[in-house]
Design a protein around this motif. Sequence first.
Motif, PDB file in Angstrom:
ATOM      1  N   UNK A  27      -0.555   9.724 -16.529  1.00 56.12           N
ATOM      2  CA  UNK A  27       0.236   8.566 -16.947  1.00 56.12           C
ATOM      3  C   UNK A  27      -0.384   7.274 -16.426  1.00 56.12           C
ATOM      4  N   UNK A  28      -0.693   7.228 -15.135  1.00 58.20           N
ATOM      5  CA  UNK A  28      -1.242   6.004 -14.556  1.00 58.20           C
ATOM      6  C   UNK A  28      -2.679   5.758 -15.018  1.00 58.20           C
ATOM      7  N   UNK A  48      -8.370  12.880  -1.739  1.00 60.76           N
ATOM      8  CA  UNK A  48      -8.666  12.627  -3.146  1.00 60.76           C
ATOM      9  C   UNK A  48      -7.545  11.830  -3.797  1.00 60.76           C
ATOM     10  N   UNK A  49      -6.293  12.110  -3.454  1.00 61.65           N
ATOM     11  CA  UNK A  49      -5.186  11.328  -4.014  1.00 61.65           C
ATOM     12  C   UNK A  49      -5.318   9.852  -3.646  1.00 61.65           C
ATOM     13  N   UNK A  50      -5.759   9.600  -2.409  1.00 60.71           N
ATOM     14  CA  UNK A  50      -5.957   8.209  -1.987  1.00 60.71           C
ATOM     15  C   UNK A  50      -7.022   7.543  -2.847  1.00 60.71           C
ATOM     16  N   UNK A  51      -8.129   8.256  -3.107  1.00 60.32           N
ATOM     17  CA  UNK A  51      -9.192   7.689  -3.945  1.00 60.32           C
ATOM     18  C   UNK A  51      -8.686   7.429  -5.363  1.00 60.32           C
ATOM     19  N   UNK A  52      -7.944   8.385  -5.925  1.00 60.29           N
ATOM     20  CA  UNK A  52      -7.405   8.209  -7.275  1.00 60.29           C
ATOM     21  C   UNK A  52      -6.482   6.995  -7.315  1.00 60.29           C
ATOM     22  N   UNK A 106      -2.771   2.003  -7.742  1.00 56.98           N
ATOM     23  CA  UNK A 106      -1.465   2.477  -7.296  1.00 56.98           C
ATOM     24  C   UNK A 106      -1.355   2.235  -5.793  1.00 56.98           C
ATOM     25  N   UNK A 107      -0.404   1.409  -5.382  1.00 58.24           N
ATOM     26  CA  UNK A 107      -0.285   1.037  -3.984  1.00 58.24           C
ATOM     27  C   UNK A 107       0.524   2.026  -3.161  1.00 58.24           C
ATOM     28  N   UNK A 108       1.411   2.763  -3.789  1.00 55.20           N
ATOM     29  CA  UNK A 108       2.255   3.708  -3.064  1.00 55.20           C
ATOM     30  C   UNK A 108       2.003   5.108  -3.619  1.00 55.20           C
TER      31      UNK A 108
END
Length: 406
Positions: free
Chosen positions: A17-18, A55-59, A65-67
């Motif tokens: 979605x993002x 990896x979620x942080x990199x994505x 996406x800040x949060x």
Amino acid sequence: MAMAVDPALSVGQRIKLFRERAGKSRAVLAGLVGRSEGWLKAVENGRLLPPRLPMLVKIAEHLGVEDLSALTGDVSMPRALFSGAEHPALSVVRRAVDSAPLGLADGSVPSIDHVAAQVAVAWQARDSRGDHRTALGELLPALVSAASVAASHPDCPDRRRAEALYASALNLVQMFAAYQGDGNLVWRVAERSLATARASGDAVAVSQACWFLVEAFRKSGQWDSAQTLTEEALRLLGPVRGDSPSLAAAWADMAFHAAITYARAGESGEAWGWFDRAEEVARTLPSDFWHSPTSGSARVVPVHAVTVAVELRQVGTALRWADRLAPAELPARPRRARHLIEVARAYALRGEPDWVASLLTDAVEAAPDTARWNHEAHDLVRGLLDGPPSVRTAARDLATATGLAA
């Protein structure tokens, strides 16, 4: 204004979605985070488990996406929360790394025997002290400076040995700097270590540097790069692994790397296939053999088995392997703590918070610095803070010990 997201969406669906809202194709986003388009498609479609935290942080960074809760659906988790607290000595260690001679060093050449002794003392401190980051923060500036000068001095009497020692010192820097928010320093020393080790021509030094670079690749979610380098190291070591216990351990270490990388990608057959090959070689090592940098030994077979099984969500298998090893048998306190955290992850998957709290408490006792800078430990503590009343007191103590309550 934050974009409203259907709470029923999975992590993969949220990433899709993002990504689409950001106008990025799968190929573009996958390339930005160092993965294949096929991997991203499998994540979005739910065929692979959700990406791990790094990896979620990199994505999130590449999608604006800040949060992280927008991707995970969990409680609010600002991206900055995962940048990692800096140890007070980080800037001094970084300065020592950046001050390495760019050309031939001048002045007097350091004694290579003295540099070797410094390296040995640093590894011993790293294994024996629970506050191992503080210990390394005290030792690394002088060690890195001496090792870099020795390796680049025109009058060095044994350049190959000096280069191997410098590569090992850089591996220590990577251990110290990991999870502290300075990813550039981690990559810089990992790549410099491999280049220096290759120049030395020392196969053990090369394999050790490869091991650390694979760690960096995998922690950042670059599984394809991790596996490519692992397989290249295995090809290098294959013909010589029978020449010494150190080379046999190096081959087994890299094969365990392959097993864990495949496990994190959800490929069970490949993961256990590589584990079996690694175990076969590791079991041939002398019973008292221990290679500090990589924990190479026969004793770590159950340790790696637990990690492979946990990554594959095979909880029963993980706990059966955990029963085969008393943590006190691991001579390195940081390795002991990491193993306890991995076993705690297995109990968390089985929904047994009391065991999680007990194991994390043991991990903090074994090596407080490991628990303080370990993302899996932080995730487990957050889960305990929302857990049943029986673990609330332990959870608060653990939050303080790991820095989450700061």
